[in-house]
Structure formats: structure tokens, C-alpha cells
Design an enzyme around this catalytic site. Structure first.
Site, mmCIF file in Angstrom:
data_model
loop_
_atom_site.group_PDB
_atom_site.id
_atom_site.type_symbol
_atom_site.label_atom_id
_atom_site.label_comp_id
_atom_site.label_asym_id
_atom_site.label_seq_id
_atom_site.Cartn_x
_atom_site.Cartn_y
_atom_site.Cartn_z
ATOM 1 C CE LYS A 50 -2.500 1.997 3.597
ATOM 2 N NZ LYS A 50 -3.557 1.943 4.581
HETATM 3 C C1 R5P Z 1 -2.951 4.702 8.456
HETATM 4 O O1 R5P Z 1 -3.463 5.302 9.351
HETATM 5 C C2 R5P Z 1 -3.581 3.554 7.928
HETATM 6 O O2 R5P Z 1 -2.719 2.600 7.401
HETATM 7 C C3 R5P Z 1 -4.707 3.815 6.953
HETATM 8 O O3 R5P Z 1 -5.294 2.579 6.754
HETATM 9 C C4 R5P Z 1 -4.296 4.366 5.610
HETATM 10 O O4 R5P Z 1 -3.631 5.579 5.727
HETATM 11 C C5 R5P Z 1 -5.486 4.471 4.641
HETATM 12 O O5 R5P Z 1 -6.419 5.336 5.101
HETATM 13 P P1 R5P Z 1 -6.629 6.766 4.450
HETATM 14 O O6 R5P Z 1 -7.293 6.530 3.125
HETATM 15 O O7 R5P Z 1 -7.515 7.484 5.414
HETATM 16 O O8 R5P Z 1 -5.291 7.404 4.281
#
Ligand code: R5P
Length: 279
Positions: free
Chosen positions: A172
């Protein structure tokens, strides 16, 4: 690929489209009661049917999500830090055995390339891959970006490639200019985080641009659950990811869904008043 591993990955990334909409609600693991996630169970309830995967922590899964829910879980297993401390100083927070007890489809851990604790987090990823391999559980590496890092293709490409080299099955990261190069240089599927809340139109464009340039979907949180219209938002993102809806068509879909939701709300209001009068 081993059957169990392939089976689990197919629960995270839809084999028919090769893409996924992961709903990320794990923010509390270092942010505490994030806006929109004060009651994570309530936030997740109306959204979960549109998510291919739910990404969250052990505590929220156990206490806020119905065990009968029909959605694969990617469990965050790294943490131990808070917004008040050194974010990159993460360690493993869940054993692979306990993750399996929760019937997970995958586990997720953050790496902080370029931080002082880079080595600790990267070796943590390698250790998790070793442990998860024993049980055929795929690992999602989250390329967390420290305050001093620039979210460009050079940095993100480095972080993604290293994560894949260390054995992550999915990575990710964030969308950036020249995202195609990040994807090309990473041998495993990449999903993008949404990041901080931005206007819905921009978030829809972000998802459309990312999948057009090779992302295997999104792992999106705040731009869904902090929207005034979270259900229209996740439904639109889903159509963008799995049906290649363009930004323009996506925005039209979102506006239509919002109009429908508002109409339904209006309709239900007078009924409630009539009921109140009767009693
Ligand atoms: C970090 O806080 C986490 O890995 C979140 O799952 C990630 O940042 C994705 O969430 P967002 O779309 O709110 O950035």
C-alpha cells in the site's frame, strides 16, 4: 503459488477484476478516536457491503464488528506508537496465531523507509512474512511516509520495491506523479491510500487516476468515512475501481447517489413527524 495463500489473496483482490476496494478503519491504532471513527462499528455497518476487504485492528474487530459479517479481514498487526510519540517506532502487536483465530485473509504492517528506524521496520516486515508464510497468510506492507519525506515516485518507488523484495504480497502506498513507474518497478500489486480528507470530486479523481495507471485498487479510509455521504462515496469508488468509471462519470454517479439519499431522507422525515403526532 500455494493454494491457501492464493485463496486468501483472492479474497482480498477480486480475481475477476484484479482489483480491490479495501475499507481502511485502522486509524485509531495511533490516532485514537479519529473523526468519523468515534464509534467504528457504527461507521462500518452501512459501508461494509460495498467493501471487498476491511482493514482494521484486533481490538476494533473484536469489539465493534459482528463476527457474522461477510467481509474478508486484513488485520493491522503493527503499532505500539501514538501521534504523540515517534511514529516509526512500531513493533508487532498481534501474533500470527491470534490473527488466524480471527480468520483473517491477510495481515498488514507499516514500514518507514528513510526514517531512523528504517531497519527495525523493514526487518519487522521480513519477520512477519516468515511467520505468516507458515500459515499461508499474505502480508500487506504499508509504506508509511515520515514528515520529512517527499511523496514522489522516487521515494515511493523505493519503499514499494523494498517491501516487495522483502516478501510483501501486496503493497500500500500513495498516489504520485509518474505513478506508472512505481507500479512498473514493483513486482506485486499496489493499492493506494486515500490520505487526508479532500473534496469528494478530488478523491474520486485520485482513485480513477490510480487504477488507470496500474493500481490494483484502493485502501481508502478518511475520504470515505469522513465524507458527509459515505455510502455514495464508497459505492462510487467501487464503480471506479471495478468498472473503470472515469472521474467525470464517477462524479455524476456520486451526485446521483447523494440526490437519492437526500430524497430518501426527506421522505422519511414527515412520516416520523406523523408518527410522533399520533402517539
Ligand atoms: C494509516 O493510518 C492507515 O494505514 C490507513 O489505513 C491508511 O492511511 C489508509 O487510510 P486513508 O485513506 O484514510 O489514508
Amino acid at each position: 503459488m500455494e493454494w491457501g495463500l492464493e485463496n486468501r489473496i483472492s479474497k482480498i483482490i477480486r480475481p475477476d477484476t484484479g482489483r480491490t476496494v479495501m475499507l481502511a478503519v485502522d486509524h485509531g491504532y495511533f490516532l485514537g478516536p479519529t473523526s468519523g471513527l468515534e464509534e467504528p462499528g457504527e461507521t462500518v455497518k452501512p459501508l461494509v457491503e460495498y467493501a471487498d476487504t476491511l482493514m482494521l485492528t484486533r481490538g476494533v474487530l473484536r469489539s465493534c464488528v459482528d463476527p457474522q459479517v461477510d467481509v474478508p479481514i486484513v488485520l493491522r498487526v503493527s503499532g505500539g506508537t501514538s501521534i504523540l510519540g515517534e511514529l516509526s517506532d512500531e513493533g508487532l502487536t498481534v501474533s500470527i496465531q491470534d490473527a488466524l483465530r480471527m480468520n483473517v485473509a491477510g495481515v498488514a504492517l507499516s514500514v518507514f523507509v528513510g526514517s531512523d528506524l528504517e531497519k527495525q521496520t523493514l526487518l519487522g516486515l521480513a519477520d512477519l512474512v516468515d511467520m505468516a508464510n507458515d500459515f499461508a497468510v499474505p502480508v500487506l506492507a504499508v509504506t508509511a511516509v515520515g514528515k520529512d519525506m517527499v511523496r514522489d515516485s522516487r521515494y515511493l518507488g523505493l519503499a514499494c520495491r523494498i517491501s516487495a523484495e522483502l516478501g510483501a504480497h501486496i503493497v500500500k502506498t500513495y498516489y504520485c506523479d509518474d505513478f506508472e513507474t512505481v507500479v512498473k518497478n514493483c513486482p506485486v500489486p499496489i493499492v493506494i491510500a486515500g490520505g487526508k480528507k479532500i473534496p469528494e470530486s478530488d478523491a474520486i479523481k485520485l482513485a480513477a487516476d490510480a487504477v488507470k495507471r496500474g493500481a490494483a485498487g484502493v485502501d481508502m479510509g478518511r475520504n470515505i468515512f469522513q465524507s458527509e455521504y459515505p455510502v455514495p462515496m464508497i459505492r462510487t469508488i467501487r464503480a471506479v475501481v471495478h468498472e473503470n468509471l472515469t472521474h467525470k462519470k464517477g462524479l455524476n454517479m456520486f451526485n446521483d447517489l447523494v440526490a437519492d439519499e437526500n430524497k430518501a431522507k426527506k421522505k422519511s422525515k414527515p412520516k416520523a413527524k406523523a408518527k410522533a403526532k399520533k402517539s
